[in-house]
Design a protein around this motif. Structure first.
Motif, short mmCIF file in Angstrom:
data_model
loop_
_atom_site.label_atom_id
_atom_site.label_comp_id
_atom_site.label_asym_id
_atom_site.label_seq_id
_atom_site.Cartn_x
_atom_site.Cartn_y
_atom_site.Cartn_z
N GLU A 56 0.81 -1.22 0.00
CA GLU A 56 0.00 0.00 0.00
C GLU A 56 0.84 1.27 0.00
OE1 GLU A 56 -3.58 2.00 2.71
OE2 GLU A 56 -3.14 -0.16 2.85
N TYR A 110 -7.71 -6.07 -1.63
CA TYR A 110 -7.30 -6.10 -0.23
C TYR A 110 -8.41 -6.67 0.66
CZ TYR A 110 -5.54 -4.30 4.25
OH TYR A 110 -5.09 -4.18 5.55
N LEU A 182 -5.91 6.32 -0.18
CA LEU A 182 -4.82 6.16 -1.14
C LEU A 182 -4.63 7.41 -1.98
CD1 LEU A 182 -5.43 2.47 -2.28
CD2 LEU A 182 -3.30 3.37 -1.30
#
Length: 897
Positions: A56, A110, A182
């Motif tokens: 990530e 995920y 993100l």
């Protein structure tokens, strides 16, 4: 100067990253040589490996690095005028799409690994999140430092199939949260995009994600006017679009013309103006007067009003929408060109303001150095010259905006003239009566009608929004009618029309918004009960009163045909919508022709040509659309042709004429008879059935071989055989006015050859004359030849038609020029030039025929009463009778039938 060095002078952001070594030349320089797209973003890093490792932190870092290079590429190319606005906005929007999808893929994988795959409760299929980009991102118009306005939608409720089961709502909420983190979180490498979720249903207080069912319920039950504007640009940027567009479209684009959008847009603009004033934002090139937002509003107001009817307007981008408005004639080309030029200028300014320090700002700078740099980057020598150019554009934009979205006017004049008093509740009856009488109205029926209206259920049940509009329009109608020659009739028709449309608040909004159109409406309704009734049946045509092309008689039928075809293609897959497209197109053209006709812009012959061309266009467009809708097994290409008879064949259509059609096919496949019969039934239904948009044409198929007892369609071979061997003389008479309309060209060629063959046959002229006379006399039982009826009177329309048909059947073999389907007036000329009839009688009969056609026309269009049979009319009848006697050698005796 080196492009990078030139660009750094106009961007502290770029200079900072260059100086800090954050932009490597071996990466940046190749990017400067081309326009970037998704493949370039994909090649920037090994995204697959990052995803596989579920790294990530690395994903976030690489997205931020990529954003830095994309920004640098855009700044350098734009400042040096290597790129244009379209490239800038497309590049940053494509990057946003890429970033969203990359983050979504990571987040979905995920949580799938953690909880399993989300499964739909009803479909039992895997579920995927759809991300909807709103605002400029939806329209591929993102600015370089913009927020991303997003909405998260998933298809249906259910649960994941993993060991740690979660509901789909919980699963996708977690996916959405990680996607936001993100892109939105600020790290040592910066930020990808600020994510704004406030446009979702119920805003910050609403769920982060919602199902399609929840979205649909929200839009139906709670969707607010401003959300229509927001969703107008909504675009699903992820691969799984699911059913979102179908849910949103009817909310944004209303089925009928939505003139209520004016007030909604004004309300939104008033809020923005208030904020601009409160925060001192006059120098904001987006929100200030004449700024970017006003241009966007201009484009969107027409989308929201007309987008439900004109699917071609259901576009995302501002520039493409403005171009479409010009193409459709909704806005003048010169206005659109100015708006586009201003839009590009303002967006360029906006980007240069944001290039300076990568801040989402649209406010002009105070700093003299930055002002000078801005001016130079826009091609001006100094800031004063730049300001002059900017202000010129803003004044032009604001003038157009105010013209389109100004508060409705006209009401004060109605109040000043005292007409409001006539509609007041408990008005002074004597004063009202006297006021109406003074202005030439027959006061008693008007007063009664006004009282009926006020006490009617329709009026009493109007909404709190609609009733004040209704009240405001009444005095304007009275005022408009007062200037007409037949005031009372005009006003009664206007009041009937108003009552009919009162349940549609959008039409009341139109009359309220456009009082200048009322005078034209009164003029039309005062002249013609038929047009008045037509408009009452199709109130959507009110919009035509505003068209700049309303009085333009230069119809470009190929262009109109292309527009109609586009409309049908846009509605492909929805039969009723396609039928409505045909009806709205035809109604609009008929209405325009009628208004032009009332203004004296058409002769009867020319008008019939236009109405015939309209029918031809409708048939040509309907044929492939109906074929696509028809089940078939052996061919995608319809091998069928449509033959027009009667008024359509002779190009003498009137406003309410039937279409006399014959369907002929050329296909030897065993399934052909059944397939083409189904097609013919379907096409006839498309043409004649009533839908929500009204009716199109009455279709008469009785002229096909064997009439009502015959097959609905015939092969070309069977049609030819029938015409050669079995057709009656009257059917050959009908063939004189027949023509190929549309379909397979080979059928058209075969029909023309057959028609020529049949019409040029040698015939016994005496026997032919007897048959035609007998046919004429058979009509007397159902249509007595009264002198007041120009169609069936002795010496009237039918006699002229029979004379011409006889001349063609008797002499076309010797005089081929008679075969040309020019219409009866031209054919009389041709026959006279060939020496077949007396020239003087031909000219007199032409004059009579024109008179008859005009009488028929006036009876339909101009409220003409029963024909007064005076000496002139008797002279017309006498001319045709003399021509009949010359042609047939028969003494005319119709009185003793």
């Amino acid at each position: 100067m080196n492009p990078i060095e030139n660009a750094r002078r106009h961007s502290q952001y770029l200079a900072r990253h260059l100086d800090n070594g954050n932009l490597q030349p071996d990466i940046l320089n190749p990017m400067l040589e081309k326009t970037l797209d998704s493949e370039d973003f994909q090649a920037f890093a090994d995204w697959g490996q990052i995803q596989a490792e579920e790294n990530e932190a690395e994903l976030a870092r690489q997205l931020r690095r990529l954003r830095r290079y994309v920004m640098a590429q855009i700044i350098v190319r734009d400042i040096n005028r290597i790129s244009d606005l379209a490239e800038v906005t497309r590049t940053i929007t494509l990057f946003a799409d890429f970033a969203v999808n990359t983050a979504l893929d990571f987040a979905h994988a995920y949580y799938r690994d953690m909880y399993g795959t989300p499964i739909g409760r009803y479909s039992n299929e895997p579920q995927f999140l759809s991300v909807v980009a709103m605002g400029k991102a939806g329209g591929y118009e993102l600015n370089v430092s913009s927020d991303l306005d997003l909405i998260f939608i998933y298809p249906e409720s259910g649960d994941t199939d993993g060991r740690r089961e979660r509901s789909n709502q919980e699963f996708f909420t977690k996916v959405g949260q990680k996607l936001i983190a993100l892109l939105n979180d600020i790290t040592a490498d910066g930020q990808v995009f600020r994510i704004d979720m406030r446009l979702r249903p119920d805003g910050d207080s609403g769920a982060l994600v919602l199902s399609e069912t929840a979205l649909e319920q929200y839009l139906i039950q709670q969707g607010r006017e401003w959300e229509r504007y927001a969703w107008c640009k909504g675009r699903v940027v992820t691969p799984h679009a699911n059913g979102i567009s179908a849910l949103v479209r009817p909310f944004v684009f209303r089925k009928y013309l939505d003139f209520n959008a004016y007030e909604g847009m004004r309300g939104l603009h008033r809020q923005i103006r208030s904020e601009v004033s409160r925060k001192g934002m006059a120098d904001n090139v987006k929100l200030g007067a004449g700024g970017i937002r006003e241009i966007e509003f201009i484009a969107q107001i027409f989308q929201l009003i007309r987008g439900g009817q004109v699917r071609a307007l259901q576009l995302k981008g501002t520039q493409e929408t403005l171009l479409k408005l010009a193409e459709l004639g909704i806005l003048p080309h010169e206005t659109v060109n100015m708006l586009l030029e201003a839009y590009r200028f303002l967006r360029d300014v906006e980007h240069r303001l944001q290039y300076w320090d990568d801040r989402q700002t649209q406010t002009l700078p105070d700093n003299p150095e930055q002002q000078q740099r801005l001016a130079e980057s826009m091609g001006f020598t100094d800031y004063a010259a730049f300001s002059d150019g900017l202000n010129r554009y803003r004044r032009q934009v604001n003038a157009v905006f105010n013209q389109i979205l100004a508060e409705p006017d006209g009401q004060p004049q109605a109040h000043a003239d005292g007409w409001q008093d006539i509609w007041q509740e408990n008005a002074d009856e004597e004063a009202r009566f006297n006021r109406l009488a003074e202005h030439g109205f027959d006061a008693a029926p008007i007063a009664r009608r006004l009282d009926q209206l006020r006490n009617s259920g329709k009026y009493r049940h109007l909404s709190a929004q609609a009733q004040p509009r209704f009240d405001a329009v009444i005095p304007l109608l009275i005022q408009a009618a007062a200037s007409q020659p037949n005031r009372t009739v005009t006003l009664l028709r206007l009041l009937d029309f108003l009552e009919n449309i009162s349940r549609r608040s959008s039409y009341l909004a139109f009359l309220h918004e456009h009082p200048q159109a009322l005078q034209r409406l009164a003029d039309i309704m005062g002249q013609s009960s038929w047009v008045s009734g037509y408009l009452t049946k199709h109130p959507i045509l009110l919009d035509e009163l505003l068209s700049a092309q309303l009085m333009d008689t230069g119809n470009d039928w190929p262009k109109l045909a292309a527009e109609l075809s586009d409309g049908l293609n846009n509605a492909a897959g929805d039969t009723e919508a396609q039928m409505d497209v045909l009806r709205r197109f035809q109604h609009a053209q008929v209405f325009r022709l009628a208004v032009q006709d009332l203004a004296g812009l058409w002769t009867v012959e020319s008008l019939s040509d236009e109405l015939s061309a309209l029918a031809d266009t409708i048939l040509a467009a309907a044929l492939p659309a109906v074929w696509a809708d028809t089940p078939k097994t052996h061919t995608d290409t319809p091998r069928i042709g449509i033959i027009g008879y009667g008024k359509l064949g002779g190009k003498e259509l009137g406003y309410t004429s039937d279409l006399d059609l014959v369907y002929v096919y050329d296909d030897t496949h065993p399934d052909a008879p059944d397939v083409y019969a189904r097609f013919a039934r379907r096409l006839t239904n498309w043409l004649s059935a009533a839908t929500g948009a009204g009716t199109l044409y009455e279709v008469d198929l009785r002229l096909r071989p064997n009439g009502d007892s015959g097959f609905l369609t015939h092969s070309i071979a069977a049609f030819e055989k029938y015409q050669r061997e079995n057709a009656w003389t009257w059917e050959h008479q009908s063939l004189t006015r027949a023509r190929f309309i549309c379909g397979l060209p080979e059928i058209g060629a075969s029909f023309d050859r057959l028609r020529t063959e049949i019409l040029t046959r040698p015939r016994n002229r005496a026997e032919l004359a007897r048959e035609i006379i007998a046919m004429r006399e058979k009509m007397f039982a159902t249509h007595s030849p009264e002198d007041s009826d120009v169609k069936y009177a002795r010496g009237g329309v039918v006699d002229v038609e029979f004379i011409v048909q006889y001349l063609i059947l008797a002499y076309a073999g010797e005089h081929s020029q008679l075969l040309d389907n020019y219409g009866n007036i031209a054919l009389l000329d041709i026959a006279a030039d060939a020496g077949l009839i007396d020239k003087t009688l031909a000219e007199q009969s032409q004059t009579a025929y024109r008179f008859y056609r005009q009488q028929q026309h006036n009876a339909k269009l101009r409220d003409a009463g029963k024909l007064a049979v005076d000496e002139q009319v008797q002279a017309y009848y006498g001319s045709v009778k003399k021509l009949w006697e010359q042609v047939f050698g028969e003494e005319v005796r119709f009185g003793a039938v």
